[in-house]
Design a protein around this motif. Structure first.
Motif: not given
Length: 158
Positions: A78, A148-149
Motif C-alpha cells: 500500500k 490500501n490498493r
C-alpha cells in the motif's frame, strides 16, 4: 495474497507524480514484496567531472533513495506517506561513464513506524556494486491517509 505490480502503472506514477525522477529518467524494472529494481540511463549532464564523465554522487543518491522508498510500498502493499530518516551510502567505485545504473532495494524489516532498507547500485551485476546503502524511513510521515490498493488493475495471487 500478494499484489502483482503493474510495472507500466508504477512507471506512470513515477513519471507523473515524482517530477524530479521523471526529469532525470528513472525507469522501473521490477517491483515485488522482495524488492524493487529501478535504473537511470547514463546522461552526460549528470557527470560530476565532465572530463572523465563519472556520475555525480548526488544522482546516484537520488536513484538509491527513490528505489528504497518504492520497495517499502511494495513490502507494505500500500501507499502511505514516508520520509527518509537516515540514508548511509558507501561509494565503492566510480560509476562507469556511458553505462546505465541500476539499483536493487529490499525492505528487510518493518516496525509500526520505521522501515529498514538495504540498497545496491550497480551496472550489470549486483555482485559488483558501485554503491551500497542502508536506510531508515519513517512510515506515515504526514496525516495523509494510506491507499490500501495500488489500482483496480492490480492482480492478486495466492
Amino acid at each position: 495474497m500478494s499484489i502483482v505490480f503493474d510495472i507500466k502503472q508504477i512507471q506512470a506514477m513515477i513519471d507523473n507524480g515524482v517530477p524530479h525522477c521523471a526529469e532525470i529518467g528513472v525507469r522501473v524494472h521490477e517491483m515485488n514484496v522482495d524488492g524493487a529494481v529501478f535504473s537511470l540511463p547514463y546522461q552526460e549532464r549528470f557527470a560530476g567531472n565532465p572530463v572523465d564523465g563519472v556520475l555525480h554522487g548526488g544522482i546516484i543518491t537520488t536513484l538509491i533513495d527513490t528505489t528504497a522508498g518504492m520497495c517499502i510500498y511494495a513490502k507494505l502493499e500500500k501507499y502511505m506517506p514516508i520520509a527518509t530518516l537516515d540514508l548511509r551510502i558507501d561509494y565503492l567505485k566510480p560509476a562507469t561513464p556511458g553505462e546505465e545504473l541500476f539499483a536493487f532495494a529490499n525492505c528487510y524489516r518493518l516496525t509500526r513506524s520505521i522501515a529498514f532498507v538495504r540498497t545496491i547500485a550497480y551496472h550489470t551485476e549486483r555482485e559488483d556494486p558501485v554503491a551500497n546503502s542502508v536506510g531508515t524511513f519513517m512510515l506515515q510521515s504526514s496525516p495523509t491517509p494510506s491507499i490500501n490498493r495500488f489500482s483496480a488493475a492490480s492482480k492478486e495471487t495466492k
